[in-house]
Design a protein around this motif. Sequence first.
Motif, PDB file in Angstrom:
ATOM      1  N   TYR A 185      33.646  83.234  13.183  1.00 39.29           N
ATOM      2  CA  TYR A 185      32.863  82.693  14.364  1.00 39.29           C
ATOM      3  C   TYR A 185      32.133  81.596  13.898  1.00 39.29           C
ATOM      4  CZ  TYR A 185      34.548  87.011  16.199  1.00 39.29           C
ATOM      5  OH  TYR A 185      35.271  88.065  16.391  1.00 39.29           O
TER       6      TYR A 185
ATOM      7  N   THR B 230      33.305  81.350  19.294  1.00 38.30           N
ATOM      8  CA  THR B 230      31.987  81.785  19.007  1.00 38.30           C
ATOM      9  C   THR B 230      31.570  83.172  19.322  1.00 38.30           C
ATOM     10  OG1 THR B 230      31.285  80.838  21.189  1.00 38.30           O
ATOM     11  CG2 THR B 230      31.255  79.357  19.033  1.00 38.30           C
ATOM     12  N   ASP B 231      32.166  83.896  20.136  1.00 34.50           N
ATOM     13  CA  ASP B 231      31.778  85.182  20.599  1.00 34.50           C
ATOM     14  C   ASP B 231      32.495  86.368  20.304  1.00 34.50           C
ATOM     15  OD1 ASP B 231      29.635  84.192  22.369  1.00 34.50           O
ATOM     16  OD2 ASP B 231      31.376  83.255  23.789  1.00 34.50           O
ATOM     17  N   ALA B 232      31.819  87.421  19.402  1.00 37.60           N
ATOM     18  CA  ALA B 232      32.561  88.393  18.785  1.00 37.60           C
ATOM     19  C   ALA B 232      33.028  89.150  19.875  1.00 37.60           C
ATOM     20  CB  ALA B 232      31.941  89.056  17.799  1.00 37.60           C
TER      21      ALA B 232
ATOM     22  N   GLY C 104      36.372  87.353  21.097  1.00 35.77           N
ATOM     23  CA  GLY C 104      37.510  86.621  19.909  1.00 35.77           C
ATOM     24  C   GLY C 104      38.560  87.585  19.898  1.00 35.77           C
TER      25      GLY C 104
ATOM     26  N   ASP D 197      39.767  82.471  21.327  1.00 37.78           N
ATOM     27  CA  ASP D 197      38.166  82.609  21.770  1.00 37.78           C
ATOM     28  C   ASP D 197      38.030  83.582  22.983  1.00 37.78           C
ATOM     29  OD1 ASP D 197      39.195  80.954  23.991  1.00 37.78           O
ATOM     30  OD2 ASP D 197      37.367  79.548  23.892  1.00 37.78           O
TER      31      ASP D 197
END
Length: 161
Positions: free
Chosen positions: A29, A42-44, A47, A61
């Motif tokens: 990330y 960027t966002d778990a 993702g 993403d």
Amino acid sequence: MRGGSILMLIIISAAVLIGCEPKPQPINYGSDECAYCRMMITDAEFGSQIVNKQGRSYKFDSVECLAAYDLTEESENFHSKWVPNFLNREEWLMAENAVYLHSETLRSPMGLFLSAYKDRDAAEEMKKEYGGEIVDYETVKQIVEREWLSNGSGSHQQMNN
């Protein structure tokens, strides 16, 4: 002895094949790029990834970018599609088995408001808080087709690899 050697070879071969089953890879990330829209992942909670039969992971993403890639790419080499459990981002779920919440009050990175859950009960709990509708993966693909692909929305069209 010869029969024993063949049996041992079969057992070892089976163990190697089982151990080499393609599976989701870690996402970095903040540095990995989405294979569909090319934005940084960027966002778990969102993702996602498709793993091909050779074990290569195509990372996304958002659930909607994974679905768009699934709809626009040749899928015969896809081994599996994976989404994170929104409530436990360390847990990967097979996209076709996950349950999704489509809620306009729970924003996803690419703006189609999709999040994935392990089961219907978990999705129902989130629906109580955020509203929306509970859908399956086929419906997720229909939403992506309708909202992005069929209307020619340029900002979400696949870019060249």
